[in-house]
Write a protein that holds these residues in place. Structure first.
Motif, short mmCIF file in Angstrom:
data_model
loop_
_atom_site.label_atom_id
_atom_site.label_comp_id
_atom_site.label_asym_id
_atom_site.label_seq_id
_atom_site.Cartn_x
_atom_site.Cartn_y
_atom_site.Cartn_z
N GLU A 159 0.85 -1.18 0.00
CA GLU A 159 0.00 0.00 0.00
C GLU A 159 0.89 1.24 0.00
N THR A 160 0.83 2.00 -1.07
CA THR A 160 1.61 3.23 -1.20
C THR A 160 0.71 4.42 -0.87
N LEU A 165 -1.57 9.19 6.40
CA LEU A 165 -1.31 7.79 6.73
C LEU A 165 -2.58 6.95 6.74
N PRO A 166 -2.52 5.72 6.22
CA PRO A 166 -3.62 4.78 6.42
C PRO A 166 -3.75 4.45 7.90
N LEU A 251 8.87 5.04 5.61
CA LEU A 251 8.43 6.43 5.47
C LEU A 251 9.58 7.30 4.99
N GLN A 252 9.25 8.30 4.20
CA GLN A 252 10.18 9.37 3.87
C GLN A 252 9.57 10.69 4.31
N GLY A 253 10.42 11.61 4.77
CA GLY A 253 9.90 12.89 5.22
C GLY A 253 11.02 13.86 5.54
N LEU A 254 10.60 15.03 6.02
CA LEU A 254 11.53 16.10 6.37
C LEU A 254 11.62 16.20 7.89
N ALA A 255 12.85 16.25 8.40
CA ALA A 255 13.07 16.27 9.84
C ALA A 255 13.61 17.61 10.29
N GLU A 256 13.28 17.94 11.54
CA GLU A 256 13.79 19.17 12.15
C GLU A 256 14.15 18.86 13.60
N VAL A 257 15.37 19.24 14.01
CA VAL A 257 15.84 18.97 15.36
C VAL A 257 15.44 20.12 16.28
N ARG A 280 5.73 10.68 2.26
CA ARG A 280 5.20 9.51 1.55
C ARG A 280 5.59 8.25 2.30
N GLY A 281 4.93 7.15 1.97
CA GLY A 281 5.25 5.91 2.66
C GLY A 281 4.76 4.68 1.94
N TRP A 282 5.18 3.55 2.47
CA TRP A 282 4.82 2.24 1.93
C TRP A 282 4.53 1.31 3.10
N LEU A 283 3.40 0.63 3.05
CA LEU A 283 3.04 -0.36 4.06
C LEU A 283 3.07 -1.73 3.38
N ARG A 284 4.01 -2.56 3.80
CA ARG A 284 4.20 -3.88 3.19
C ARG A 284 3.77 -4.94 4.21
#
Length: 299
Positions: A159-160, A165-166, A251-257, A280-284
């Protein structure tokens, strides 16, 4: 005997992170080749955490797996992995000759973990050969003890999804106590800038609010490889597993510390935290072929 230690192993982002955190480590045994104990460790593993990146430097975290011995070291400067990402894994297309790669070997039963960062010398024929640039160990903190063994799974179609998020993905995050994060510094001091590391805590240590995940940062080795990378390159990737169902979430995304933790922080152990805005993400579902034989515990 030379121990192959890199004299100045930290890049500008890591040095800045150490400064912002109040100081770095008293020493840093980061080597350009694997010591013998690491070479003997990797063949014991049933799975390996891997970070790769696409042409635009987006990291992607994944897991590869095999019977013990599927990872081996033909010499101190190389690792051979007799496995590739699964055919439905978005990381498969990124495992190519000459690509940077970060790897974490972690044995959940013994809480040992060692990292290797390098370059793929050869990919194909069911595996890959990696030239080592950096080799170093990590302490056993925050690792949940698990005895994993092979189980039969029925993998489902991937599931892409985008930033929304699902429900099953959100539920997996809520249950998660073991996560792996891949980051990149871009061009680092020692070549390939990819790295993948472990984060652990009690279920619920990851806080999800909409499409933003908050990750507490606990006391560690003070290398700040992950946070140092994020200061230079905020794009990151997470991978987590439901060890009961075998579902894998990438998951892919943007991070901030966030270097100062406010009074609203729920985790009193957190020295700082970082947020991860999901892109974006992928659920396998059913993709991880290992399951637990014992109940987990956090040490």
């Amino acid at each position: 005997m030379m121990d192959d230690r890199i004299p100045e192993p930290f890049h500008a982002g890591e040095l800045r992170a150490q400064q912002l955190a109040g100081g770095g480590p008293p020493g840093a045994p980061i080597r350009s080749r694997m010591p013998e104990q690491h070479r003997q460790f990797f063949p014991l593993l049933r799975f390996l955490c891997v970070g790769v990146a696409d042409a635009s430097d987006w990291p992607l975290a994944t897991l590869v797996h095999g019977a013990p011995g599927f990872v081996a070291s033909p010499d101190p400067g190389r690792l051979r992995i007799d496995a590739l990402p699964d055919a439905d894994d978005p990381a498969l297309a990124l495992v190519t000759d000459g690509a940077a790669i970060g790897m974490l070997g972690i044995d959940l039963a013994t809480r040992r973990r060692n990292r290797v960062n390098g370059v793929i010398a050869r990919a194909g024929d069911g595996g890959l050969l990696v030239d080592v640039n950096e080799s170093f160990g990590n302490c056993p903190k925050y690792i949940h003890v698990r005895q994993l063994g092979p189980v039969t799974r029925q993998a489902q179609p991937v599931e892409t999804f985008g930033s929304e998020l699902p429900a099953d993905a959100a539920a997996l995050i809520a249950r998660c106590d073991t996560m792996f994060v891949a980051t990149s510094s871009g061009a680092s001091l020692h070549g390939a800038g990819l790295d993948i590391s472990h984060r652990g805590g009690e279920a619920g240590f990851l806080r999800l609010d909409g499409n933003v995940l908050t990750v507490p940062d606990y006391w560690g080795n003070r290398y700040f490889n992950t946070l140092g990378n994020l200061l230079l390159q905020p794009r990151a990737s997470l991978v987590m597993v439901d060890f009961g169902s075998g579902d894998i979430l990438q998951l892919q995304g943007l991070a901030e510390v966030h270097w100062q933790v406010g009074d609203q922080a729920r985790d009193v152990r957190a020295e700082r935290e970082w947020t991860f805005r999901i892109a974006r993400g992928w659920l396998r579902r059913g993709a991880f072929p290992l399951g637990e034989n014992l109940s987990p515990s956090l040490i």
